[in-house]
Scaffold this active site. Structure first.
Site, PDB file in Angstrom:
ATOM      1  N   GLU A  46      81.264  19.994 -75.094  1.00  0.00           N
ATOM      2  CA  GLU A  46      80.962  18.734 -74.397  1.00  0.00           C
ATOM      3  C   GLU A  46      79.605  18.162 -74.816  1.00  0.00           C
ATOM      4  O   GLU A  46      79.299  17.021 -74.508  1.00  0.00           O
ATOM      5  CB  GLU A  46      81.016  18.948 -72.874  1.00  0.00           C
ATOM      6  N   CYS A  69      80.851  28.667 -72.339  1.00  0.00           N
ATOM      7  CA  CYS A  69      79.573  29.373 -72.151  1.00  0.00           C
ATOM      8  C   CYS A  69      79.543  30.151 -70.829  1.00  0.00           C
ATOM      9  O   CYS A  69      80.224  31.162 -70.714  1.00  0.00           O
ATOM     10  CB  CYS A  69      78.410  28.392 -72.306  1.00  0.00           C
ATOM     11  N   HIS A 124      79.227  24.900 -76.437  1.00  0.00           N
ATOM     12  CA  HIS A 124      79.356  23.736 -75.547  1.00  0.00           C
ATOM     13  C   HIS A 124      80.005  22.560 -76.283  1.00  0.00           C
ATOM     14  O   HIS A 124      79.295  21.707 -76.815  1.00  0.00           O
ATOM     15  CB  HIS A 124      77.962  23.299 -75.076  1.00  0.00           C
TER      16      HIS A 124
HETATM   17  N1  GLN Z   1      73.101  32.325 -70.284  1.00  0.00           N
HETATM   18  C1  GLN Z   1      73.795  31.638 -69.261  1.00  0.00           C
HETATM   19  C2  GLN Z   1      74.381  32.602 -68.261  1.00  0.00           C
HETATM   20  O1  GLN Z   1      74.386  33.768 -68.486  1.00  0.00           O
HETATM   21  C3  GLN Z   1      74.901  30.783 -69.828  1.00  0.00           C
HETATM   22  C4  GLN Z   1      74.305  29.689 -70.625  1.00  0.00           C
HETATM   23  C5  GLN Z   1      75.115  28.468 -70.722  1.00  0.00           C
HETATM   24  O2  GLN Z   1      76.133  28.278 -70.048  1.00  0.00           O
HETATM   25  N2  GLN Z   1      74.633  27.575 -71.518  1.00  0.00           N
HETATM   26  O3  GLN Z   1      74.834  32.188 -67.237  1.00  0.00           O
END
Ligand code: GLN
Length: 186
Positions: free
Chosen positions: A162, A74, A160
């Protein structure tokens, strides 16, 4: 395990359950003896500032260029992209799935990441890959957009792993780290 901000504790639990020892990385020297690195989800702007503040950015780039495995999830994917660390030849769109799909779960077939059945992918304000260079392999897509990509030893996932109770992604990453260690000179 980069431990400046984000959900690193859940990653450490998953690593433990696949028999790997994870440690928290907070300063450049913490990377010296590691076989691999996870860049967690969280808030990419905050993590990016932390990397600069703690002189970690250059060291993480060096770590990746040495061919040591890195997994970004992410916000971690955002950090690996061209605009930040540049270890992946990709551009990403942040919060790409929009308000209607800010947080959701989707069972996806991503055999290269999670061998076997589909994987329960949890997306939270997730990015997708907008554009990628020729060395980048797309491993999985959602709604026609890449959400899992690899370039050499660097793997990035929009979701994610995890936060699910499925350990396959961490198991595969831990194996890759062990192999990289035994084939390298460390
Ligand atoms: N939207 C977040 C960002 O741009 C990332 C979201 C996440 O890691 N769950 O940093």
């Amino acid at each position: 395990m980069l431990a400046q901000q984000g959900d690193f504790a859940s990653h450490l639990e998953h690593l433990a359950s696949v028999g790997a020892v994870g440690t928290e990385v907070r300063e450049p020297a913490d990377l010296n003896d590691l076989d691999g690195l996870i860049l967690p989800g969280g808030e990419s702007t905050t993590i990016s500032k932390g990397l600069e503040r703690d002189d970690l950015a250059e060291r993480v780039i060096e770590f990746g260029r040495e061919g040591r495995p890195i997994l970004g999830t992410c916000a971690g994917m955002i950090l690996l992209a061209r605009d930040h660390l540049g270890l992946l030849d990709i551009s990403v769109k942040r919060n790409a799935f929009g308000r209607q799909r800010a947080s959701f779960e989707e069972e996806l077939e991503i055999p290269a990441v999670a061998p076997g059945n589909s994987f329960p992918c949890i997306f939270i304000r997730a990015p997708w890959v907008e554009q990628s260079g020729p060395e980048v392999e797309v491993l999985g897509e959602l709604d026609g957009h890449p959400i899992a990509v690899r370039q050499g030893s660097i793997l990035a996932l929009s979701f994610h792993p995890e936060l699910s109770d499925d350990d396959r992604v961490h198991g595969a990453f831990a194996s890759e780290c062990r192999e990289a260690r035994s084939s390298g000179d460390r």
